[in-house]
Design a protein around this motif. Structure first.
Motif, short mmCIF file in Angstrom:
data_model
loop_
_atom_site.label_atom_id
_atom_site.label_comp_id
_atom_site.label_asym_id
_atom_site.label_seq_id
_atom_site.Cartn_x
_atom_site.Cartn_y
_atom_site.Cartn_z
N LYS A 247 -4.55 0.55 -2.23
CA LYS A 247 -5.78 0.21 -2.96
C LYS A 247 -6.90 1.19 -2.66
O LYS A 247 -7.63 1.61 -3.56
CB LYS A 247 -6.22 -1.22 -2.59
CG LYS A 247 -5.32 -2.31 -3.14
CD LYS A 247 -6.00 -3.67 -3.09
CE LYS A 247 -6.36 -4.05 -1.68
NZ LYS A 247 -7.02 -5.39 -1.63
N VAL A 248 -7.04 1.57 -1.38
CA VAL A 248 -8.10 2.51 -1.00
C VAL A 248 -7.87 3.86 -1.68
O VAL A 248 -8.79 4.45 -2.27
CB VAL A 248 -8.15 2.68 0.53
CG1 VAL A 248 -9.06 3.85 0.91
CG2 VAL A 248 -8.64 1.40 1.19
N LEU A 249 -6.65 4.36 -1.61
CA LEU A 249 -6.35 5.67 -2.21
C LEU A 249 -6.46 5.61 -3.73
O LEU A 249 -6.88 6.58 -4.36
CB LEU A 249 -4.94 6.10 -1.80
CG LEU A 249 -4.76 6.42 -0.30
CD1 LEU A 249 -3.28 6.65 0.00
CD2 LEU A 249 -5.57 7.63 0.08
N ASN A 250 -6.09 4.47 -4.30
CA ASN A 250 -6.18 4.33 -5.76
C ASN A 250 -7.64 4.33 -6.23
O ASN A 250 -7.96 4.91 -7.27
CB ASN A 250 -5.50 3.04 -6.19
CG ASN A 250 -5.13 3.04 -7.67
OD1 ASN A 250 -4.80 4.07 -8.24
ND2 ASN A 250 -5.22 1.88 -8.29
N ARG A 251 -8.52 3.70 -5.43
CA ARG A 251 -9.94 3.72 -5.78
C ARG A 251 -10.50 5.14 -5.69
O ARG A 251 -11.29 5.56 -6.52
CB ARG A 251 -10.72 2.77 -4.85
CG ARG A 251 -10.55 1.30 -5.20
CD ARG A 251 -11.62 0.48 -4.54
NE ARG A 251 -11.52 0.50 -3.10
CZ ARG A 251 -10.83 -0.40 -2.39
NH1 ARG A 251 -10.19 -1.37 -3.01
NH2 ARG A 251 -10.79 -0.32 -1.07
N LYS A 252 -10.09 5.87 -4.66
CA LYS A 252 -10.56 7.25 -4.51
C LYS A 252 -10.06 8.11 -5.66
O LYS A 252 -10.77 8.99 -6.15
CB LYS A 252 -10.07 7.82 -3.16
CG LYS A 252 -10.76 7.20 -1.95
CD LYS A 252 -10.25 7.83 -0.67
CE LYS A 252 -10.98 7.25 0.54
NZ LYS A 252 -10.46 7.84 1.81
N GLY A 254 -9.53 7.06 -8.67
CA GLY A 254 -10.31 6.70 -9.84
C GLY A 254 -11.69 7.36 -9.87
O GLY A 254 -12.24 7.62 -10.94
N LYS A 255 -12.23 7.61 -8.68
CA LYS A 255 -13.55 8.24 -8.59
C LYS A 255 -13.48 9.76 -8.73
O LYS A 255 -14.49 10.42 -8.96
CB LYS A 255 -14.23 7.89 -7.26
CG LYS A 255 -14.57 6.40 -7.12
CD LYS A 255 -15.18 6.12 -5.78
CE LYS A 255 -15.52 4.64 -5.63
NZ LYS A 255 -16.10 4.35 -4.29
#
Length: 256
Positions: A247-252, A254-255
């Motif tokens: 989840k953390v890497l996926n959010r990064k 996306g940004k």
């Protein structure tokens, strides 16, 4: 007037919720002897709340109509029981579990009628003879406290590869994966999983096959020995840690 209507709406919703979500009671018995079964594991698959039976086979758990309760006990068939209005209305019911040896001798599989108020869907609990070990401080220090080097890289690669196994599990089963945190926060379930090694409860909650659970942990770079010998609680924590990284890497991503 609008304020009054709003308060009435909130009150009505709260009342409806309180009526739907209630503490239900039951007793678990050995179908062959009618003797109570102690320490039967019970999980509400919808709310991910756990409970267990006492020495009289009795249990209490919060549930709503149409929730599914999952009962498991070593040496017995696991069963799923759907909560109905009748259960909430009439209170205590008796749930009977069949010993695995007896169940295997049956040729014809037929529905189990408990009280007339619930529907039961039964399936076998596989028994495994894997070596089991105890770690002092159960929630710490699996394999030195971390996955092997490269675990983050493995998760990161799955985010950029739609065909990756982790992408297909974590990305397409968000509802099931969110239950990981609920399981970790429920002490009853953590205690339940600490003594289990069959993956049955994890399979039921996450709606995955055992091979998929093993593959997730493998892709998150845990060793084969860990996968074979870890308790269900250790496996839960391993998958949860891997999913949080995802989840953390996926959010990064996306940004970026």
């Amino acid at each position: 007037m609008k304020r009054i209507l709003f308060l009435l709406l909130v009150f009505t919703c709260a009342l409806a919720y309180s009526q739907d979500d209630a503490e239900i009671n039951g007793t678990v018995l050995n179908d062959a002897t009618d003797q109570p079964l102690e320490n039967v594991n019970i999980v509400n698959l919808n709310s991910v709340k756990g409970a267990s039976t006492d020495h009289q086979g009795k249990f209490k758990i919060r549930a709503s109509v149409n929730d599914t309760l999952y009962f498991s006990y070593l040496g017995f068939k696991s069963i799923r029981v759907r909560v109905t209005n009748d259960w909430l209305k009439y209170g205590d019911i008796k749930v009977k579990m069949t010993e695995l040896g007896i169940a295997l001798e049956e040729v014809v599989v037929r529905p189990v009628q408990l009280t007339g108020y619930v529907e039961v869907d039964a399936r076998l609990i596989p028994i495994y003879d894997n070596y089991r070990y105890r770690i002092s401080g159960l929630n710490t220090g699996y394999e030195g406290g971390e996955t092997k080097p490269g675990a983050v890289s493995s998760v990161l690669s799955s985010i950029f590869n739609p065909a990756d196994f982790l992408y297909n599990i974590f990305g397409k089963k968000p509802k099931q994966m969110r239950k990981l945190r609920q399981m970790k926060e429920d002490d009853e379930i953590r205690n339940l999983l600490a003594g289990k090694y069959d993956r049955e409860t994890l399979m039921a909650v996450l709606q995955l096959e055992r091979v998929d659970i093993d593959e997730i942990v493998n892709r998150c770079n845990y060793s084969a020995d860990f996968i074979k010998t870890a308790s269900d609680l250790q496996i839960l924590d391993a998958i949860s840690e891997c999913y949080e990284e995802y989840k953390v890497l996926n959010r990064k991503k996306g940004k970026g």
